[in-house]
Design a protein around this motif. Structure first.
Motif, PDB file in Angstrom:
ATOM      1  N   LEU A  51     -61.472 -12.553 -10.566  1.00  0.00           N
ATOM      2  CA  LEU A  51     -62.480 -12.101 -11.652  1.00  0.00           C
ATOM      3  C   LEU A  51     -62.063 -10.773 -12.544  1.00  0.00           C
ATOM      4  CD1 LEU A  51     -65.855 -12.661  -9.930  1.00  0.00           C
ATOM      5  CD2 LEU A  51     -64.525 -14.100 -11.221  1.00  0.00           C
ATOM      6  N   MET A  52     -61.280  -9.818 -12.122  1.00  0.00           N
ATOM      7  CA  MET A  52     -60.967  -8.697 -12.721  1.00  0.00           C
ATOM      8  C   MET A  52     -60.577  -8.958 -14.123  1.00  0.00           C
ATOM      9  SD  MET A  52     -61.476  -5.743 -11.874  1.00  0.00           S
ATOM     10  CE  MET A  52     -60.659  -4.851 -12.878  1.00  0.00           C
ATOM     11  N   PRO A  53     -59.579  -9.866 -14.606  1.00  0.00           N
ATOM     12  CA  PRO A  53     -59.090 -10.061 -15.963  1.00  0.00           C
ATOM     13  C   PRO A  53     -60.372 -10.231 -16.957  1.00  0.00           C
ATOM     14  CG  PRO A  53     -57.728 -11.262 -14.629  1.00  0.00           C
ATOM     15  CD  PRO A  53     -58.780 -10.827 -13.788  1.00  0.00           C
ATOM     16  N   TRP A  54     -61.843 -10.510 -16.546  1.00  0.00           N
ATOM     17  CA  TRP A  54     -62.649 -10.829 -17.205  1.00  0.00           C
ATOM     18  C   TRP A  54     -63.810  -9.906 -16.931  1.00  0.00           C
ATOM     19  CZ3 TRP A  54     -60.051 -14.660 -14.622  1.00  0.00           C
ATOM     20  CH2 TRP A  54     -59.435 -15.616 -15.443  1.00  0.00           C
ATOM     21  N   ALA A  55     -63.572  -8.627 -16.487  1.00  0.00           N
ATOM     22  CA  ALA A  55     -64.245  -7.818 -15.881  1.00  0.00           C
ATOM     23  C   ALA A  55     -65.193  -7.394 -17.214  1.00  0.00           C
ATOM     24  CB  ALA A  55     -63.825  -6.310 -15.337  1.00  0.00           C
ATOM     25  N   GLY A  56     -64.805  -7.363 -18.437  1.00  0.00           N
ATOM     26  CA  GLY A  56     -65.421  -6.670 -19.423  1.00  0.00           C
ATOM     27  C   GLY A  56     -66.473  -7.908 -19.965  1.00  0.00           C
ATOM     28  N   ASP A  57     -66.067  -8.997 -19.704  1.00  0.00           N
ATOM     29  CA  ASP A  57     -67.185 -10.045 -20.455  1.00  0.00           C
ATOM     30  C   ASP A  57     -68.113 -10.291 -19.194  1.00  0.00           C
ATOM     31  OD1 ASP A  57     -65.309 -10.766 -22.365  1.00  0.00           O
ATOM     32  OD2 ASP A  57     -63.988 -11.937 -21.221  1.00  0.00           O
ATOM     33  N   ILE A  58     -67.778  -9.934 -17.989  1.00  0.00           N
ATOM     34  CA  ILE A  58     -68.769 -10.174 -16.868  1.00  0.00           C
ATOM     35  C   ILE A  58     -69.753  -9.045 -17.023  1.00  0.00           C
ATOM     36  CG2 ILE A  58     -69.366  -9.945 -14.360  1.00  0.00           C
ATOM     37  CD1 ILE A  58     -66.550 -11.241 -13.987  1.00  0.00           C
ATOM     38  N   TYR A  59     -69.399  -7.742 -17.551  1.00  0.00           N
ATOM     39  CA  TYR A  59     -70.331  -6.854 -17.876  1.00  0.00           C
ATOM     40  C   TYR A  59     -71.173  -7.060 -19.063  1.00  0.00           C
ATOM     41  CZ  TYR A  59     -72.818  -2.439 -18.924  1.00  0.00           C
ATOM     42  OH  TYR A  59     -73.596  -1.656 -19.074  1.00  0.00           O
ATOM     43  N   ASP A  60     -70.402  -7.723 -19.995  1.00  0.00           N
ATOM     44  CA  ASP A  60     -71.474  -7.988 -21.402  1.00  0.00           C
ATOM     45  C   ASP A  60     -72.479  -8.924 -21.143  1.00  0.00           C
ATOM     46  OD1 ASP A  60     -69.815  -6.316 -22.866  1.00  0.00           O
ATOM     47  OD2 ASP A  60     -68.378  -7.950 -23.584  1.00  0.00           O
ATOM     48  N   LEU A  61     -72.202  -9.989 -20.008  1.00  0.00           N
ATOM     49  CA  LEU A  61     -73.004 -10.938 -19.682  1.00  0.00           C
ATOM     50  C   LEU A  61     -74.339 -10.294 -18.891  1.00  0.00           C
ATOM     51  CD1 LEU A  61     -73.843 -13.930 -19.322  1.00  0.00           C
ATOM     52  CD2 LEU A  61     -72.453 -14.138 -17.260  1.00  0.00           C
ATOM     53  N   LEU A  62     -74.016  -9.311 -18.082  1.00  0.00           N
ATOM     54  CA  LEU A  62     -75.210  -8.624 -17.163  1.00  0.00           C
ATOM     55  C   LEU A  62     -75.762  -7.709 -18.378  1.00  0.00           C
ATOM     56  CD1 LEU A  62     -75.821  -7.684 -14.318  1.00  0.00           C
ATOM     57  CD2 LEU A  62     -74.796  -5.731 -14.759  1.00  0.00           C
ATOM     58  N   ALA A  63     -75.247  -7.233 -19.279  1.00  0.00           N
ATOM     59  CA  ALA A  63     -75.871  -6.445 -20.475  1.00  0.00           C
ATOM     60  C   ALA A  63     -76.758  -7.229 -20.996  1.00  0.00           C
ATOM     61  CB  ALA A  63     -74.910  -5.537 -20.868  1.00  0.00           C
ATOM     62  N   TYR A  64     -76.419  -8.700 -21.283  1.00  0.00           N
ATOM     63  CA  TYR A  64     -77.192  -9.287 -22.309  1.00  0.00           C
ATOM     64  C   TYR A  64     -78.568  -9.392 -22.435  1.00  0.00           C
ATOM     65  CZ  TYR A  64     -78.449 -13.537 -25.015  1.00  0.00           C
ATOM     66  OH  TYR A  64     -78.852 -14.479 -25.937  1.00  0.00           O
ATOM     67  N   PRO A  65     -79.312  -9.188 -21.307  1.00  0.00           N
ATOM     68  CA  PRO A  65     -80.760  -9.168 -21.538  1.00  0.00           C
ATOM     69  C   PRO A  65     -81.169  -7.963 -22.160  1.00  0.00           C
ATOM     70  CG  PRO A  65     -80.310 -10.057 -19.405  1.00  0.00           C
ATOM     71  CD  PRO A  65     -79.018  -9.455 -20.010  1.00  0.00           C
ATOM     72  N   MET A  66     -80.487  -6.662 -21.997  1.00  0.00           N
ATOM     73  CA  MET A  66     -80.891  -5.619 -22.645  1.00  0.00           C
ATOM     74  C   MET A  66     -80.145  -5.576 -24.196  1.00  0.00           C
ATOM     75  SD  MET A  66     -82.128  -2.370 -22.764  1.00  0.00           S
ATOM     76  CE  MET A  66     -82.287  -1.885 -21.079  1.00  0.00           C
ATOM     77  N   MET A  67     -79.258  -5.978 -24.225  1.00  0.00           N
ATOM     78  CA  MET A  67     -78.895  -6.098 -25.606  1.00  0.00           C
ATOM     79  C   MET A  67     -79.741  -6.894 -26.720  1.00  0.00           C
ATOM     80  SD  MET A  67     -76.414  -4.040 -25.487  1.00  0.00           S
ATOM     81  CE  MET A  67     -75.890  -4.270 -27.216  1.00  0.00           C
ATOM     82  N   VAL A  68     -80.377  -7.936 -26.122  1.00  0.00           N
ATOM     83  CA  VAL A  68     -81.076  -8.881 -26.744  1.00  0.00           C
ATOM     84  C   VAL A  68     -82.586  -8.038 -27.114  1.00  0.00           C
ATOM     85  CG1 VAL A  68     -82.552 -10.745 -26.857  1.00  0.00           C
ATOM     86  CG2 VAL A  68     -80.461 -10.957 -25.978  1.00  0.00           C
ATOM     87  N   ALA A  69     -82.861  -7.225 -26.232  1.00  0.00           N
ATOM     88  CA  ALA A  69     -84.178  -6.546 -26.338  1.00  0.00           C
ATOM     89  C   ALA A  69     -83.999  -5.275 -27.365  1.00  0.00           C
ATOM     90  CB  ALA A  69     -84.685  -6.074 -24.883  1.00  0.00           C
ATOM     91  N   LEU A  70     -82.789  -4.839 -27.489  1.00  0.00           N
ATOM     92  CA  LEU A  70     -82.537  -3.541 -28.291  1.00  0.00           C
ATOM     93  C   LEU A  70     -82.571  -3.940 -29.932  1.00  0.00           C
ATOM     94  CD1 LEU A  70     -79.321  -1.840 -26.468  1.00  0.00           C
ATOM     95  CD2 LEU A  70     -81.851  -1.257 -26.565  1.00  0.00           C
ATOM     96  N   PRO A  71     -83.215  -2.910 -30.627  1.00  0.00           N
ATOM     97  CA  PRO A  71     -83.199  -3.087 -31.812  1.00  0.00           C
ATOM     98  C   PRO A  71     -81.798  -3.450 -32.563  1.00  0.00           C
ATOM     99  CG  PRO A  71     -84.103  -0.998 -31.379  1.00  0.00           C
ATOM    100  CD  PRO A  71     -83.624  -1.667 -30.035  1.00  0.00           C
ATOM    101  N   ALA A  72     -82.028  -4.303 -33.692  1.00  0.00           N
ATOM    102  CA  ALA A  72     -80.539  -4.712 -34.251  1.00  0.00           C
ATOM    103  C   ALA A  72     -79.637  -3.636 -34.554  1.00  0.00           C
ATOM    104  CB  ALA A  72     -80.751  -5.590 -35.704  1.00  0.00           C
TER     105      ALA A  72
END
Length: 254
Positions: free
Chosen positions: A39-60
Motif C-alpha cells: 500500500l505504500m505507493p498510495w500512502a498519500g492517497d490513503i491519507y487524503d481519503l482519511l482526511a476527506y470528511p474533514m476537508m468537506v467540512a472545512l470552508p472552501a
C-alpha cells in the motif's frame, strides 16, 4: 514420577508454547508488513481519503497544515500502517485462534471460530460507522461553531490522533456483543445479572461517550446509543450461542 523430570517436562511445554506464540506473532506481523509495503505507493492517497470528511467540512479553500519537519511523510505512513493492520485483521485473529485451538475441546472450537470472524466484522463495522456517519456530523458541527474571526486549519498530526481515538472507541464499542457472549458462555456472569445491571451500563455508556467524543450531544449519542443497542443484542444472542456450544455431556438426553 521424579519431581525433576516432571519439572523439566513442564518447562519444555512452557518453552514450546512460547515458541509457538512467537511464530504466530511473526506470521501475523509479516502479513501486516506485506500489506503495508504493497500500500505504500498510495500512502498519500490513503491519507487524503482519511482526511476527506474533514476537508468537506472545512470552508472552501481551506487546507490542513503540517507543523513538523517530517510530519507530511510520517503521518501518511502511520495511516497506511493502520489500514494494513485492518486489512490483515482476519489473518491476525486467525493466528490467535490457531494458537489457542490445540488446547480446546471440539465444542469449544465451535465458540472460537465464529468469534474470530464476528470480531473482525464488528470492529471494521464500528470504524466504518465512525468514518461515514460520525465524522461528517462532528466536523460540520465543530467548523460551523468556530467564530468567523478564526481561520480553521487543523494540524494533520492532531487530526490523526483524534481519528485514531475515535476509530478505537467505535471499533471497541461494536465489540460489546462479543464481550457479553464470552462472559455468559464462560459462566463468568449470567444473562439475568447482565439484565439487572442494564441501568448502570446505560449510564456508563453515556459517561464514556462524553469522555471520548467531542463535546456535542450528537456525537455523544452516536456512540452511546449504539453501545446500548449492541449490549441488548449481546443479551439476546448469548443464551443461543451458549446452547449451541455446549459440551456433549452437557446436552440433555433424548
Amino acid at each position: 514420577m521424579n519431581p525433576d523430570i516432571q519439572s523439566e517436562g513442564l518447562q519444555d511445554t512452557f518453552i514450546s508454547h512460547l515458541i509457538e506464540l512467537r511464530n504466530r506473532i511473526l506470521k501475523a506481523s509479516i502479513a501486516v508488513i506485506v500489506v503495508f509495503l504493497c500500500l505504500m505507493p498510495w500512502a498519500g492517497d490513503i491519507y487524503d481519503l482519511l482526511a476527506y470528511p474533514m476537508m468537506v467540512a472545512l470552508p472552501a479553500g481551506s487546507r490542513m497544515i503540517a507543523t513538523g519537519v517530517i510530519t507530511p511523510f510520517l503521518i501518511p505512513v502511520k495511516v497506511t500502517l493502520l489500514v494494513a493492520f485492518m486489512i490483515a485483521l482476519p489473518w491476525v485473529l486467525y493466528q490467535l485462534w490457531a494458537f489457542v485451538a490445540p488446547g480446546l475441546y471440539s465444542h469449544e472450537k465451535k465458540l472460537i471460530a465464529p468469534l474470530v470472524v464476528s470480531s473482525s466484522v464488528l470492529f471494521v463495522t464500528g470504524v466504518a460507522f465512525c468514518y461515514f456517519l460520525v465524522f461528517s456530523i462532528v466536523f460540520k458541527f465543530v467548523n460551523n461553531f468556530a467564530p468567523k474571526s478564526i481561520s480553521v486549519a487543523p494540524d494533520i498530526d492532531a487530526y490523526f490522533g483524534f481519528v485514531m481515538t475515535m476509530f478505537i472507541a467505535f471499533g471497541l464499542t461494536f465489540e460489546v456483543p462479543i464481550v457479553v457472549i464470552v462472559l455468559v458462555r464462560m459462566g463468568i456472569v449470567s444473562v439475568e445479572k447482565l439484565r439487572e445491571v442494564r441501568p448502570y451500563v446505560i449510564v456508563g455508556a453515556f459517561v464514556l461517550a462524553a469522555v471520548v467524543t467531542p463535546p456535542d450531544i450528537m456525537s455523544q449519542l452516536l456512540l452511546a446509543v449504539p453501545l446500548c443497542i449492541l449490549y441488548e443484542v449481546g443479551l439476546l444472542i448469548a443464551p443461543m450461542f451458549a446452547r449451541m456450544t455446549k459440551a456433549p455431556e452437557d446436552l440433555p438426553e433424548a
